[in-house]
Design an enzyme around this catalytic site. Structure first.
Site, PDB file in Angstrom:
ATOM      1  N   LYS A   1       0.813  -1.213   0.000  1.00 22.33           N
ATOM      2  CA  LYS A   1       0.000   0.000   0.000  1.00 22.33           C
ATOM      3  C   LYS A   1       0.850   1.268   0.000  1.00 22.33           C
ATOM      4  O   LYS A   1       0.527   2.258  -0.654  1.00 22.33           O
ATOM      5  CB  LYS A   1      -0.961  -0.015   1.188  1.00 22.33           C
TER       6      LYS A   1
ATOM      7  N   ARG B   1      -4.952  -9.232  -9.845  1.00 27.13           N
ATOM      8  CA  ARG B   1      -5.486 -10.577 -10.098  1.00 27.13           C
ATOM      9  C   ARG B   1      -6.931 -10.436 -10.554  1.00 27.13           C
ATOM     10  O   ARG B   1      -7.475  -9.328 -10.609  1.00 27.13           O
ATOM     11  CB  ARG B   1      -5.448 -11.414  -8.813  1.00 27.13           C
TER      12      ARG B   1
END
Length: 497
Positions: free
Chosen positions: A123, A299
């Protein structure tokens, strides 16, 4: 295009289980690609273990010895002659080390490059990269200094309430909302402790906590030829403990101008990092329509079917084409939204008992009967639900010509898709989707907490129960006199027990 793909990828190993493994198998069959699956010894009777062309046992033991055993999975891929590995979601799907090992073994990884996974998987690092390409970020601190006093000062500068987030985290772990300065020290220690236990990394970042935000994500897809496309947005605001429960598309909060802006920003991100494959760019949006980059999932997402429903695209097929190094023969103008789709996640849990996990043997899985409705599940009659894996039993995905039609189909189909023998959250999902706030489009990430009283189970009176039993018996007798169908066909509409 399928013939071109087959020259490069004619067999795929699916490094996953359950419904996502079956989802990948379906597309591979349509493309003429053979599939290889893996399973633990206790899963021999589960459909992903026998519906592929070949399957290999991972043995028994902890996840580190089975679905997270990178070397064993690559060894099976080599043994089977698989030309590519599809990781699904979860497990090793965002593990850059695994992706690199797969590539070094001479096998194609159906996903982004390892460097993209590393950039967007952290992050703190991802926000630094986003600053470089002028992507809007939530006001906050994501620097290297992790001293408690320094972080406390940064929180004061940002202004309370603030959100402490584990840099390497996900799924709400290592995340704490801090309302006032006096609570910061304890919340920081708690977040760091949980982050270290979950991810082996206790680095945190601090952000301004946005009240009642919406969670909007954009599906992107890129190939190795410089094509970067979006497949519009998904609204994922109905969450519990940062885990999504209900998703829909299009979002009721976006007009065309705002939709164009947020989807173009997502494409700017995928283009800016030279991304390859499927990804999802997640944003937080406030009540004024201002949105901020949250993270990027490198993904396929659990909720990808609703995007497929409204765009008519097969995202797994596009993943395989991109992994084969072939161009995606689409222009952005070719991709359009049609109708409305809703996905609800059916979990083995009891929402009326503090969401207590449920286990047991499924004696019967119900079927959907309406058009444009799909039940993606990795379970069939006789399968056992244990605590070893994620509690999600299935995803119910419903498409309608408009939102009301999609809601009606969802409510009807939830009655059909029984999982007899195991307690599920089907009734709770019906309460959410049928609630006045949801029907009006008033959704935000704290929806479940805010409307907890509204979503409580409504007990039936003795007279209502008697009336329902009488109606059911009357219906059963009528059907038995006019049909040769078995008793299972009459079970829809009842709660799991």
């Amino acid at each position: 295009m399928s013939n071109e793909v087959l020259k490069i990828i004619d067999k795929v190993l699916i490094a996953n289980r359950g419904e996502i493994a079956l989802r990948v198998i379906k597309t591979c069959k349509e493309m003429g690609i053979k599939t290889v699956t893996i399973f633990t010894e206790k899963e021999r009777a589960y459909p992903h273990a026998y519906l592929s062309d070949e399957s290999f046992s991972l043995g028994e033991g902890a996840l580190s010895e089975t679905y997270l055993n990178q070397d064993k999975i690559i060894e099976i891929a080599k043994l089977s002659g698989a030309k590519a590995i599809h990781p699904g979601y979860g497990f090793l799907s965002e593990n850059s080390g695994f992706a690199e090992k797969v590539t070094k073994a001479g096998i194609k990884f159906i996903g982004p490059r390892p460097d993209s996974m590393e950039i967007m998987g952290d992050k703190k690092t991802s926000k630094i990269e986003m600053e470089k390409i002028s992507i809007p970020l939530i006001p906050g601190y994501h620097g290297d200094n992790q001293d408690e006093n320094y972080l406390a000062d940064q929180a004061k500068k940002i202004g309370f309430p603030v959100l402490i987030k584990a840099s390497a985290g996900g799924g709400g772990k290592g995340m704490r909302v801090v309302e006032k300065s006096s609570d910061f020290s304890a919340a920081l220690a708690s977040a760091k402790r949980e982050a270290m236990n979950a991810f082996g990394d206790d680095i945190v970042l601090i952000e301004k906590f946005i009240q009642n935000p919406r969670h909007i994500e954009v599906q992107v897809m890129s190939d190795t030829h410089g094509n970067h496309l979006h497949f519009f947005e998904r609204e994922c605001s109905i969450q519990r403990r940062h885990q999504k429960v209900v998703e829909e598309t299009p979002s009721t909060a976006l007009g065309q101008e705002l939709r164009d802006k947020i989807t173009q920003t997502a494409v700017q991100i995928s283009s800016g990092i030279n991304y390859e494959g499927a990804g999802t760019v997640e944003f937080i949006m406030d009540a004024n329509g201002e949105f901020f980059f949250l993270e990027m999932n490198t993904r396929l997402q659990v909720e990808h079917p609703i995007t497929e429903m409204v765009t008519g695209s097969d995202l797994v097929r596009l993943q395989i084409i991109a992994a084969a190094g072939l161009p995606i023969n689409l222009k952005q103008s070719d991709i359009k939204q049609s109708g409305h789709a809703i996905e609800v996640r059916i979990y083995s849990e009891d929402p009326d008992n503090n969401f207590m996990p449920a286990i047991g043997t499924i004696s019967r899985v119900g079927n959907t009967t309406l058009n444009d409705v799909r039940l993606d599940s990795g379970y069939v009659d006789g399968n056992e639900v244990t605590i070893n894996f994620d509690p999600m039993l299935a995803k119910l995905v419903c498409w309608g010509v408009d939102r009301e039609a999609a809601i009606s189909k969802t409510l009807f189909s939830l009655d059909e898709v029984v999982f007899l023998g195991v307690q599920t959250n089907r009734d709770y999902l019906k309460r959410i989707v049928n609630s006045a706030p949801f029907r009006s489009g008033d959704t935000f990430t704290h929806f479940i907490e805010t409307y907890s009283e509204l979503l409580l189970k409504q007990e039936m009176s003795d007279d209502q129960i008697a009336s329902c039993i009488a109606a059911f018996i009357n219906s059963s007798v009528s059907k038995s006199n006019n049909s040769n169908e078995g008793s299972w066909s009459n079970l829809q509409g009842f709660r799991n027990i």
